[in-house]
Design a protein around this motif. Structure first.
Motif, PDB file in Angstrom:
ATOM      1  N   GLY A 134       0.837  -1.246  -0.176  1.00  0.00           N
ATOM      2  CA  GLY A 134      -0.037  -0.133  -0.077  1.00  0.00           C
ATOM      3  C   GLY A 134       1.162   1.111  -0.009  1.00  0.00           C
ATOM      4  N   SER A 135       1.887   1.156   0.829  1.00  0.00           N
ATOM      5  CA  SER A 135       2.796   2.255   0.855  1.00  0.00           C
ATOM      6  C   SER A 135       3.666   2.748  -0.415  1.00  0.00           C
ATOM      7  CB  SER A 135       3.917   2.024   1.920  1.00  0.00           C
ATOM      8  OG  SER A 135       4.811   3.021   1.987  1.00  0.00           O
ATOM      9  N   LEU A 136       3.983   1.605  -1.150  1.00  0.00           N
ATOM     10  CA  LEU A 136       4.563   1.558  -2.511  1.00  0.00           C
ATOM     11  C   LEU A 136       3.532   2.244  -3.505  1.00  0.00           C
ATOM     12  CD1 LEU A 136       6.483  -1.786  -2.291  1.00  0.00           C
ATOM     13  CD2 LEU A 136       7.866   0.517  -2.182  1.00  0.00           C
ATOM     14  N   GLU A 137       2.460   1.637  -3.271  1.00  0.00           N
ATOM     15  CA  GLU A 137       1.307   2.012  -4.452  1.00  0.00           C
ATOM     16  C   GLU A 137       1.274   3.545  -4.284  1.00  0.00           C
ATOM     17  OE1 GLU A 137      -1.869  -0.480  -3.496  1.00  0.00           O
ATOM     18  OE2 GLU A 137      -1.137  -1.761  -5.153  1.00  0.00           O
ATOM     19  N   TYR A 138       1.204   3.991  -2.982  1.00  0.00           N
ATOM     20  CA  TYR A 138       0.908   5.617  -2.670  1.00  0.00           C
ATOM     21  C   TYR A 138       2.289   6.272  -3.235  1.00  0.00           C
ATOM     22  CZ  TYR A 138       0.858   9.714  -0.138  1.00  0.00           C
ATOM     23  OH  TYR A 138       0.572  11.177   0.348  1.00  0.00           O
ATOM     24  N   HIS A 139       3.312   5.795  -2.893  1.00  0.00           N
ATOM     25  CA  HIS A 139       4.586   6.373  -3.792  1.00  0.00           C
ATOM     26  C   HIS A 139       4.726   6.282  -5.089  1.00  0.00           C
ATOM     27  CE1 HIS A 139       5.720   6.292   0.905  1.00  0.00           C
ATOM     28  NE2 HIS A 139       6.159   7.571   0.452  1.00  0.00           N
ATOM     29  N   LEU A 140       3.768   5.436  -5.620  1.00  0.00           N
ATOM     30  CA  LEU A 140       3.921   5.224  -7.189  1.00  0.00           C
ATOM     31  C   LEU A 140       3.128   6.274  -8.000  1.00  0.00           C
ATOM     32  CD1 LEU A 140       4.311   1.297  -7.874  1.00  0.00           C
ATOM     33  CD2 LEU A 140       5.718   3.163  -8.803  1.00  0.00           C
ATOM     34  N   ARG A 141       2.126   6.681  -7.125  1.00  0.00           N
ATOM     35  CA  ARG A 141       1.175   7.577  -7.787  1.00  0.00           C
ATOM     36  C   ARG A 141       1.780   8.900  -8.429  1.00  0.00           C
ATOM     37  NH1 ARG A 141      -3.418   7.859  -3.133  1.00  0.00           N
ATOM     38  NH2 ARG A 141      -3.850   5.621  -3.162  1.00  0.00           N
ATOM     39  N   TYR A 142       2.543   9.599  -7.728  1.00  0.00           N
ATOM     40  CA  TYR A 142       3.092  10.787  -8.220  1.00  0.00           C
ATOM     41  C   TYR A 142       3.876  10.580  -9.375  1.00  0.00           C
ATOM     42  CZ  TYR A 142       5.287  15.273  -8.607  1.00  0.00           C
ATOM     43  OH  TYR A 142       5.823  16.400  -9.123  1.00  0.00           O
ATOM     44  N   PRO A 143       5.144   9.555  -9.149  1.00  0.00           N
ATOM     45  CA  PRO A 143       6.173   9.521 -10.541  1.00  0.00           C
ATOM     46  C   PRO A 143       5.415   9.018 -11.600  1.00  0.00           C
ATOM     47  CG  PRO A 143       6.540   7.999  -8.673  1.00  0.00           C
ATOM     48  CD  PRO A 143       5.638   8.981  -8.052  1.00  0.00           C
ATOM     49  N   LYS A 161      12.674   5.391 -10.674  1.00  0.00           N
ATOM     50  CA  LYS A 161      12.126   5.370  -9.736  1.00  0.00           C
ATOM     51  C   LYS A 161      10.830   4.315  -9.597  1.00  0.00           C
ATOM     52  CE  LYS A 161      10.263   7.983  -5.747  1.00  0.00           C
ATOM     53  NZ  LYS A 161       9.965   9.542  -5.301  1.00  0.00           N
ATOM     54  N   VAL A 162      10.261   4.632 -10.826  1.00  0.00           N
ATOM     55  CA  VAL A 162       8.860   3.789 -10.989  1.00  0.00           C
ATOM     56  C   VAL A 162       9.341   2.392 -11.209  1.00  0.00           C
ATOM     57  CG1 VAL A 162       7.092   3.436 -12.799  1.00  0.00           C
ATOM     58  CG2 VAL A 162       7.662   5.661 -11.824  1.00  0.00           C
ATOM     59  N   LYS A 202       9.327  -2.755  -8.864  1.00  0.00           N
ATOM     60  CA  LYS A 202      10.102  -4.034  -8.552  1.00  0.00           C
ATOM     61  C   LYS A 202       9.963  -4.501  -7.131  1.00  0.00           C
ATOM     62  CE  LYS A 202      14.680  -6.206  -8.380  1.00  0.00           C
ATOM     63  NZ  LYS A 202      16.357  -5.902  -8.560  1.00  0.00           N
ATOM     64  N   ALA A 203       9.942  -3.408  -6.304  1.00  0.00           N
ATOM     65  CA  ALA A 203       9.577  -3.495  -4.856  1.00  0.00           C
ATOM     66  C   ALA A 203       8.425  -3.923  -4.462  1.00  0.00           C
ATOM     67  CB  ALA A 203       9.993  -2.469  -4.005  1.00  0.00           C
ATOM     68  N   LYS A 204       7.337  -3.468  -5.311  1.00  0.00           N
ATOM     69  CA  LYS A 204       6.107  -3.847  -5.092  1.00  0.00           C
ATOM     70  C   LYS A 204       5.962  -5.226  -5.532  1.00  0.00           C
ATOM     71  CE  LYS A 204       1.589  -2.987  -6.799  1.00  0.00           C
ATOM     72  NZ  LYS A 204       0.867  -2.003  -7.688  1.00  0.00           N
ATOM     73  N   ALA A 205       6.619  -5.555  -6.669  1.00  0.00           N
ATOM     74  CA  ALA A 205       6.474  -7.006  -7.121  1.00  0.00           C
ATOM     75  C   ALA A 205       7.015  -7.973  -5.992  1.00  0.00           C
ATOM     76  CB  ALA A 205       6.882  -7.329  -8.281  1.00  0.00           C
ATOM     77  N   GLU A 223       4.674  -8.216  -3.115  1.00  0.00           N
ATOM     78  CA  GLU A 223       3.708  -9.020  -3.378  1.00  0.00           C
ATOM     79  C   GLU A 223       3.976 -10.498  -3.396  1.00  0.00           C
ATOM     80  OE1 GLU A 223       2.440  -7.748  -7.271  1.00  0.00           O
ATOM     81  OE2 GLU A 223       1.186  -6.071  -6.372  1.00  0.00           O
ATOM     82  N   GLN A 224       5.200 -10.983  -3.787  1.00  0.00           N
ATOM     83  CA  GLN A 224       5.638 -12.219  -3.648  1.00  0.00           C
ATOM     84  C   GLN A 224       5.783 -12.617  -2.079  1.00  0.00           C
ATOM     85  OE1 GLN A 224       9.437 -13.040  -5.538  1.00  0.00           O
ATOM     86  NE2 GLN A 224       9.494 -15.379  -5.296  1.00  0.00           N
ATOM     87  N   VAL A 225       6.108 -11.653  -1.239  1.00  0.00           N
ATOM     88  CA  VAL A 225       6.405 -12.069   0.293  1.00  0.00           C
ATOM     89  C   VAL A 225       5.154 -12.124   0.597  1.00  0.00           C
ATOM     90  CG1 VAL A 225       6.778 -11.062   2.296  1.00  0.00           C
ATOM     91  CG2 VAL A 225       8.536 -10.846   0.485  1.00  0.00           C
ATOM     92  N   ALA A 226       4.010 -11.240   0.416  1.00  0.00           N
ATOM     93  CA  ALA A 226       2.506 -11.322   1.088  1.00  0.00           C
ATOM     94  C   ALA A 226       2.021 -12.511   0.358  1.00  0.00           C
ATOM     95  CB  ALA A 226       1.780 -10.252   0.331  1.00  0.00           C
ATOM     96  N   ASN A 227       2.050 -12.987  -0.938  1.00  0.00           N
ATOM     97  CA  ASN A 227       1.485 -14.313  -1.406  1.00  0.00           C
ATOM     98  C   ASN A 227       1.893 -15.676  -0.595  1.00  0.00           C
ATOM     99  OD1 ASN A 227      -0.122 -12.809  -3.036  1.00  0.00           O
ATOM    100  ND2 ASN A 227       1.307 -12.712  -4.737  1.00  0.00           N
TER     101      ASN A 227
END
Length: 714
Positions: free
Chosen positions: A198-207, A300-301, A306-309, A312-316
């Motif tokens: 969620g934090s990564l998605e938030y930080h992805l919005r602007y760039p 940055k994006v 990549k960090a989000k992916a 997601e792997q960790v979360a799954n």
């Protein structure tokens, strides 16, 4: 005619005060009415205009050192004897407590099958709810249910240990609990990964939104560069043309006017080239800047994606582990239910036939205390003996408190003992070489004097701590009514346990609410009066826009103020709470507040009470040595010129607990949270004179802080 409980209580308190006073008088007399005064209060005179005394010979120094040791031995021996007497009295108190504890434990054993059955049922229900919540990815609520299941499993394990269940059954329950713990850890990991996503998605919005804008700007900048290049080429071609015209004019004529005119054209053409060259350079710089920004934004994006992916792997993976482990835990717990019930019923029947009316499964509580023979001991041996007696005294105090907690919280003794820390400071070592070697020069004599001073001061401190511990133990036994007044009955024990649970329930914000009137409950105490239940009340609103006055004394005179923020505190910590494992552990200050004590804290660091004041105008306080995963205690005293019932407002980051005159008045939620001065309100009773306030503050992660306000209008 026998004394009433009130007269007995007053007599014991008078004895306690008289005992402490006589001990202090004896120490002062020993120092000021014996030759030891000369040893400790007279220093060698030298310099400063005074006449220097002649140097002592080695023989004289040795004789003085021997005399010093003889006198200090007498003083320290008295301290050790006082400690031994305190230990004896503490043992007598524990013996009396033990008689009541045996009654309670027999009842506890008898009730174990029913309690285990209830805990098994509730554990399985919580585990099954957690399984359903995990399927819905509701990790926060799932973890709450998992923690509830773990709590019931811990209760089951404690009860199995109490009745000495078979090793096979205990191991089976431990396996189910261990898998449940793994399910909790996996769910927490999945929750953390989802939060990070969620934090990564938030930080992805602007760039991400900036990339098309930057690409458009790059395109425009490229067009601008192209136009600038064309203009520059045209101006350069014009300059070449003018240069050729000038050369032709000079070759064809000597007319100065024509030559001058062409030279003027050349100057204009040259300036035009310079201007377009600058425009081109500016356009290229702008293009380079936009390209760099675009490249950095894309990088940055890419990194965030990549960090989000990865998360997601960790979360799954964690989600899959959590669901599998939760299902496995349910299977293991379900599979052992009948075995546990059968084994517990069998062991309870055996214990009821094995245990006599004055016997308990807690064998260590009735062990005799070994007291060393101090006759003919040296100063060093006496100091070590005093340290050993202090350890035994503190352990007896811990056992007595554990028996009380066991009764009041209806948990097995071992579980209560595990939750109580040993109330004993860190004592310095006395150098054996210094104490046993001869003093043949002034330096050696001074070193021996310093060691003796330290031994005398520390053993004196031990006696003071011993009196404090004994006083606390006596006070706990002399509560009005209930088991404190000497009534040894199961009904009295259960009544006191119920009343303490009611007090803690009123204090607990999660069960009683944000605003509660606990003033009547505080006065009811443990005297047999039923504790009033929590009812909705209108509490004063507390906002950060309010600016309180500062203070600790409340009287009728002086300028009026709506709120008073308590800003002066003594702070102690951190105690270890890595992974929040000790969030419910009872550390020494909850048993005894000794502002002179030194303890081993987190990471085996030496910690002591330090004075601090608030860090801002709202009365927020914070330890100077704050760090993640630690627990601190704050202590202060408030003075009132008359008894009164007033509102208080508290806030903490993270979990906070408050006691006023040893009564719990507030227990905050356990989750991570930010500080706010109006987090919770309690209407409390303050006594005339001194009122003790103890504030426990936990820090999970990031920053921390706490505050305590008093509303000055009744």
């Amino acid at each position: 005619m026998s004394d009433s409980p009130q007269n007995t209580k007053a007599g014991r308190r008078n004895w306690y005060g008289l005992s402490l006073l006589l001990h202090v008088v004896a120490v002062l007399a020993l120092i000021f009415l014996t030759p030891i005064r000369k040893v400790f209060l007279e220093e060698f005179e030298s310099g400063g205009g005074s006449k220097s005394k002649p140097s002592m010979s080695s023989k004289e120094l040795s004789q003085l050192a021997e005399r010093l040791e003889e006198i200090s031995e007498e003083h320290i021996e008295r301290n050790v004897e006082a400690m031994q007497e305190l230990l004896k009295q503490m043992q007598e108190l524990n013996d009396a407590e033990f008689e009541e504890f045996v009654v309670f434990e027999h009842s506890q054993i008898e009730r174990t099958p029913e309690i285990v059955e209830d805990n098994l049922k509730e554990a399985l229900e919580a585990m099954q709810q957690a399984e359903e919540l995990l399927k819905k990815n509701d990790y926060s609520t799932a973890i709450t249910q998992q923690a509830l299941a773990e709590s019931h499993q811990k209760s089951i394990q404690d009860r199995l240990e109490l009745v000495q269940a078979s090793q096979e059954v205990q191991q089976a329950q431990e396996e189910a609990a261990e898998v449940q713990k793994q399910a909790i850890e996996a769910a927490a990991e999945a929750k953390k990964a989802r939060s990070e996503i969620g934090s990564l998605e938030y930080h992805l919005r602007y760039p991400t939104s900036q990339i098309p804008l930057l690409e458009e700007r790059v395109s425009k900048a490229q067009e601008s560069v192209k136009n600038a290049e064309q203009r520059h080429e045209e101006s350069q071609a014009k300059l070449n043309e003018v240069q050729q015209d000038l050369a032709s004019v000079k070759a064809e004529t000597d007319d100065a006017k024509k030559i001058k005119r062409e030279e003027t054209r050349l100057a204009y053409a040259t300036k035009a080239v310079e201007r377009t060259e600058k425009q081109l350079a500016s356009s290229e710089a702008a293009l380079e800047k936009y390209i760099e920004r675009l490249t950095a934004t894309k990088t940055k994006v890419t990194e965030l994606t990549k960090a989000k992916a990865e998360q997601e792997q960790v979360a799954n993976s964690a989600h899959q582990t959590a669901t599998e482990k939760q299902a496995k835990a349910i299977e293991l717990q379900s599979g052992v239910v009948e075995k546990i019930q059968e084994d517990v019923a069998k062991r309870v029947a055996e214990l009821q036939s094995e245990l006599g009316p004055d016997e308990t499964v807690q064998a260590e509580l009735v062990e005799a205390t070994a007291v060393p023979d101090i006759a003919e001991m040296s100063v060093l041996e006496l100091y070590n003996a005093a340290t050993a007696v202090e350890q035994q005294l503190a352990e007896k105090f811990r056992q007595g408190r554990a028996m009380q907690l066991s009764i009041l919280q209806d948990v097995p003794f071992n579980a209560a003992l595990e939750a109580v820390d040993l109330v004993v400071p860190v004592r310095p070592e006395i150098s054996g070489d210094v104490m046993t070697s001869d003093a043949r020069n002034a330096e050696q004599l001074e070193a021996k004097k310093e060691a003796v001073r330290k031994a005398m001061a520390e053993t004196g401190s031990m006696v003071a701590l011993g009196h404090s511990l004994l006083g606390q133990a006596i006070q706990a036994r002399q509560g009005d009514g209930g088991i404190g007044a000497g009534k040894i009955s199961l009904a009295a024990i259960q009544a006191r346990s119920t009343q303490m649970q009611q007090l803690e329930s009123l204090a607990n914000q999660e069960t009683s609410g944000k605003a509660v009137d606990v003033s009547q409950a505080m006065m009811a105490g443990l005297d047999g009066v039923n504790i009033p239940a929590a009812v909705p009340v209108d509490a004063p609103v507390v906002e950060k826009t309010i600016l309180p006055s500062f203070g600790r004394k409340v009287g009728a005179s002086g300028e009026g103020a709506e709120w008073m923020a308590v800003t002066d505190w003594y702070l102690l910590g951190p105690f270890d709470n890595t992974g929040r494992a000790n969030i419910d552990r009872v550390f020494p200050p909850e048993s005894l507040v000794d502002l002179n004590a030194v303890y081993l804290g987190k990471g085996d660091r030496t910690i002591r009470w330090t004075f601090t004041t608030a860090i801002d105008k709202l009365g927020q306080s914070r330890p100077a040595n704050w760090e993640s995963y630690g627990i601190w205690y704050a202590y202060t005293e408030l003075k009132f010129d008359k008894p009164c019932d007033l509102w208080i407002s508290m806030g903490s980051d993270d979990k906070g607990q408050v006691w006023i005159n040893d009564v719990p008045v507030w227990i905050s939620a356990s989750h991570h949270k930010i500080w706010h001065p109006g987090e919770a309100q309690r209407r409390v009773h303050f006594e005339k004179g001194r009122n003790r306030v103890l504030f426990r503050v936990e820090n999970g992660q990031h920053g921390m802080g706490f505050s305590f306000w008093v509303k000055l209008e009744e």
